[in-house]
Design a protein around this motif. Structure first.
Motif, PDB file in Angstrom:
ATOM      1  N   GLU A 163      -8.944   0.079   6.367  1.00  0.00           N
ATOM      2  CA  GLU A 163      -8.717   0.482   7.751  1.00  0.00           C
ATOM      3  C   GLU A 163      -7.963   1.820   7.833  1.00  0.00           C
ATOM      4  O   GLU A 163      -8.346   2.725   8.576  1.00  0.00           O
ATOM      5  CB  GLU A 163      -7.914  -0.602   8.483  1.00  0.00           C
ATOM      6  CG  GLU A 163      -7.681  -0.281   9.951  1.00  0.00           C
ATOM      7  CD  GLU A 163      -6.974  -1.422  10.683  1.00  0.00           C
ATOM      8  OE1 GLU A 163      -7.378  -1.708  11.819  1.00  0.00           O
ATOM      9  OE2 GLU A 163      -6.034  -2.020  10.121  1.00  0.00           O
TER      10      GLU A 163
ATOM     11  N   LYS B 107     -12.158  -3.818  10.346  1.00  0.00           N
ATOM     12  CA  LYS B 107     -11.461  -2.802   9.538  1.00  0.00           C
ATOM     13  C   LYS B 107     -12.295  -1.539   9.351  1.00  0.00           C
ATOM     14  O   LYS B 107     -11.774  -0.506   8.929  1.00  0.00           O
ATOM     15  CB  LYS B 107     -11.064  -3.368   8.161  1.00  0.00           C
ATOM     16  CG  LYS B 107     -10.074  -4.523   8.205  1.00  0.00           C
ATOM     17  CD  LYS B 107      -8.749  -4.152   8.855  1.00  0.00           C
ATOM     18  CE  LYS B 107      -7.709  -5.240   8.701  1.00  0.00           C
ATOM     19  NZ  LYS B 107      -6.902  -5.461   9.892  1.00  0.00           N
TER      20      LYS B 107
ATOM     21  N   ASP C 170       6.228  -1.641  10.456  1.00  0.00           N
ATOM     22  CA  ASP C 170       5.663  -2.886   9.937  1.00  0.00           C
ATOM     23  C   ASP C 170       6.593  -4.009  10.415  1.00  0.00           C
ATOM     24  O   ASP C 170       7.733  -4.124   9.967  1.00  0.00           O
ATOM     25  CB  ASP C 170       5.626  -2.803   8.405  1.00  0.00           C
ATOM     26  CG  ASP C 170       5.033  -4.028   7.746  1.00  0.00           C
ATOM     27  OD1 ASP C 170       5.423  -5.167   8.118  1.00  0.00           O
ATOM     28  OD2 ASP C 170       4.196  -3.863   6.843  1.00  0.00           O
TER      29      ASP C 170
ATOM     30  N   ALA D  91       1.137  -6.137   3.357  1.00  0.00           N
ATOM     31  CA  ALA D  91      -0.195  -6.570   3.802  1.00  0.00           C
ATOM     32  C   ALA D  91      -0.744  -7.508   2.734  1.00  0.00           C
ATOM     33  O   ALA D  91      -0.976  -7.109   1.601  1.00  0.00           O
ATOM     34  CB  ALA D  91      -1.113  -5.364   3.982  1.00  0.00           C
TER      35      ALA D  91
ATOM     36  N   HIS E 214       0.853  -1.194   0.000  1.00  0.00           N
ATOM     37  CA  HIS E 214       0.000   0.000   0.000  1.00  0.00           C
ATOM     38  C   HIS E 214       0.883   1.236   0.000  1.00  0.00           C
ATOM     39  O   HIS E 214       2.031   1.194   0.458  1.00  0.00           O
ATOM     40  CB  HIS E 214      -0.907   0.008   1.238  1.00  0.00           C
ATOM     41  CG  HIS E 214      -0.190  -0.399   2.496  1.00  0.00           C
ATOM     42  ND1 HIS E 214       0.755   0.400   3.109  1.00  0.00           N
ATOM     43  CD2 HIS E 214      -0.228  -1.546   3.215  1.00  0.00           C
ATOM     44  CE1 HIS E 214       1.240  -0.225   4.165  1.00  0.00           C
ATOM     45  NE2 HIS E 214       0.672  -1.425   4.254  1.00  0.00           N
TER      46      HIS E 214
ATOM     47  N   SER F 233      -6.249  -3.691   4.630  1.00  0.00           N
ATOM     48  CA  SER F 233      -5.351  -2.736   5.293  1.00  0.00           C
ATOM     49  C   SER F 233      -5.632  -1.307   4.832  1.00  0.00           C
ATOM     50  O   SER F 233      -5.530  -0.351   5.605  1.00  0.00           O
ATOM     51  CB  SER F 233      -3.892  -3.094   4.996  1.00  0.00           C
ATOM     52  OG  SER F 233      -3.667  -3.095   3.596  1.00  0.00           O
TER      53      SER F 233
ATOM     54  N   HIS G 257      -1.251   7.234   7.535  1.00  0.00           N
ATOM     55  CA  HIS G 257      -0.589   6.511   6.436  1.00  0.00           C
ATOM     56  C   HIS G 257       0.144   7.480   5.514  1.00  0.00           C
ATOM     57  O   HIS G 257       1.221   7.178   5.004  1.00  0.00           O
ATOM     58  CB  HIS G 257      -1.585   5.637   5.669  1.00  0.00           C
ATOM     59  CG  HIS G 257      -2.698   6.384   4.993  1.00  0.00           C
ATOM     60  ND1 HIS G 257      -3.598   7.172   5.688  1.00  0.00           N
ATOM     61  CD2 HIS G 257      -3.066   6.467   3.695  1.00  0.00           C
ATOM     62  CE1 HIS G 257      -4.470   7.704   4.832  1.00  0.00           C
ATOM     63  NE2 HIS G 257      -4.151   7.292   3.616  1.00  0.00           N
TER      64      HIS G 257
ATOM     65  N   ASP H  56      -2.920  -9.073   0.468  1.00  0.00           N
ATOM     66  CA  ASP H  56      -4.285  -8.774   0.029  1.00  0.00           C
ATOM     67  C   ASP H  56      -4.603  -9.331  -1.361  1.00  0.00           C
ATOM     68  O   ASP H  56      -5.569  -8.950  -1.970  1.00  0.00           O
ATOM     69  CB  ASP H  56      -4.561  -7.260   0.096  1.00  0.00           C
ATOM     70  CG  ASP H  56      -3.606  -6.454  -0.773  1.00  0.00           C
ATOM     71  OD1 ASP H  56      -2.822  -7.074  -1.506  1.00  0.00           O
ATOM     72  OD2 ASP H  56      -3.653  -5.218  -0.723  1.00  0.00           O
TER      73      ASP H  56
END
Length: 460
Positions: free
Chosen positions: A339, A377, A231, A195, A119, A336, A280, A197
């Protein structure tokens, strides 16, 4: 590369892809003769190819387009292994490239910077390009989304000493199951987070993590790995000893929020107002700054430029607002991302009611086994809504999912679930829109929902 390109011909198989059509336009502008085919092309590729007279006259595959005078064929991920044009190229012995291989060949003598991660990679790449652009640096690039100030999303010029590439971990082409980012052989690699996904491509978490580990291990001597140290998995990969490779960890940039506006707090430059928000994005800014520092951009120049960065297309895009309501659209679809985006809007406007709508649209998000990755989430939303189209589930040949499956997966009793876009629209119009924000998250269209009409109705 600049010598007499006019007579040089390249054919694109699957020209409609987001990077493929940009690469086709860039090569045409460099003087190559470009042809292409595809069996389906969507906007914005259609309009952009049309504008440059590169839109195929009809959809489908035409082996007769592949002729011995072609210098090369560039094969897109969307084509299949048994593609008739590909077969013809192989029979004629024409050089077939995937676009990552072609980009690498064009930038072999440049400093290569690759931005990777599950992401944030589009936004971080966009931030770096914006800062380099404002500071009038000469650079090449490849990025997956439209950015203000850039007409085309691929640039390959001979004079640029550096190329900044958004690199993803998915297969390179139907013939090559290597992650795309491995082909770029970066001198500097940034990894923004891991993450899992994409259940359909990497069936296990371990197989997914391995891709990023391989990227980190491939960095040459005197190279650098820049990574988000918050992370846990990535911190392990980033801190690993690698001979003569610099390891540069980062975390969210210090910031404060005043009256719904975010200010970066810095020691030298004081408070720096910016246009993007969310924890983020504070991480994205730190990552972009670390890359820019490697490229010789001073902090002073970085902070001056980042103030005017508006975000990449479809990332936290403000669709409409008045004094009491903001309506955002975001590309977030993986757990992710849902969220992070929901939390960001709530933190920016804590006193406003947040109505958050997530569309389950991708193969992974509609997969019954994967659904539980969405657990809690949407918890930052005051009113949480999920929309999905049962026809999409059928179309992707997945096991049917029910409203109760979704409620159970999200672990939220008061979750509002819709399978009909007009019912979703009516529900949203009926909300009490005072001191409230609406967040629409999807890589799809909410079943062709008329977003402009909805925005007008809510804001008036």
């Amino acid at each position: 590369m600049s010598q007499n390109t006019q007579s040089r011909k390249i054919h694109f198989i699957s020209i409609g892809g987001s990077v493929m059509h940009n690469l086709a336009i860039e090569l045409q502008q460099k003087g190559f003769t470009i042809t292409g085919s595809d069996d389906e092309i969507y906007e914005p590729s259609v309009s952009r190819l049309k504008k440059h007279n590169l839109l195929p006259a009809e959809m489908g595959w035409f082996p007769e387009k592949v002729t011995t005078d072609l210098e090369a064929v560039i094969l897109g991920m969307h084509a299949r292994e048994d593609n008739p044009e590909l077969k013809k190229a192989q029979d004629l012995g024409i050089k077939v490239y995937s676009y990552p291989e072609y980009i690498f060949e064009q930038s072999e003598d440049k400093q290569r910077v690759v931005i990777a991660g599950s992401h944030g990679k589009t936004t971080i790449t966009s931030m770096i390009l914006h800062v380099l652009n404002v500071n009038k640096r000469i650079f090449n690039y490849l990025v997956g989304a439209q950015i203000e100030g850039f007409e085309n999303m691929v640039k390959l010029s001979d004079e640029a000493p550096v190329i900044v590439i958004e690199g993803d971990e998915y297969f390179t082409s139907p013939l090559d199951k290597t992650p795309k980012f491995m082909h770029y052989q970066p001198h500097v690699a940034l990894i923004s987070g891991i993450a899992w996904d994409h259940f359909n491509v990497f069936p296990t978490w371990e197989s997914y993590v391995k891709q990023f580990e391989s990227l980190a291990d491939s960095i040459p001597k005197a190279g650098a790995i820049i990574f988000d140290q918050t992370d846990d998995m990535l911190d392990v990969i980033g801190q690993k000893e690698r001979a003569d490779v610099v390891s540069i960890p980062y975390q969210a940039h210090p910031y404060k929020i005043e009256n719904g506006k975010t200010l970066l707090t810095t020691a030298e430059q004081g408070d720096v107002p910016i246009l993007v928000f969310g924890e983020h994005n504070m991480k994205n800014i730190s990552g972009a700054r670390a890359v820019c520092e490697r490229l010789g951009v001073t902090d002073e120049d970085f902070y001056a430029a980042i103030q005017t960065f508006k975000g990449a297309s479809k990332r936290m895009e403000l669709l409409g607002s008045n004094s009491e309501i903001n309506i955002y659209r975001d590309f977030a679809h993986a757990p992710s991302k849902v969220e992070a985006t929901t939390s960001a809007v709530k933190a920016q406007f804590p006193e406003r009611t947040l109505v958050a709508v997530a569309e389950l649209h991708t193969f992974s998000s509609l997969n019954k086994t994967f659904l539980k990755q969405y657990r809690r989430k949407l918890n930052a939303a005051d009113v949480a809504v999920v929309y999905y189209n049962p026809l999409t589930v059928e179309h992707k040949r997945l096991e049917p999912i029910s409203e109760s499956d979704i409620r159970e997966a999200f672990k939220r009793e008061d979750l509002n679930v819709f399978t009909d876009s007009s019912e979703l629209s009516n529900f949203l119009k009926k909300q009490e829109w005072k001191q409230s924000n609406l967040l629409l998250m999807s890589s799809g269209t909410f079943g062709e929902l008329d977003l402009n009409g909805l925005v007008e109705d809510i804001i008036k």
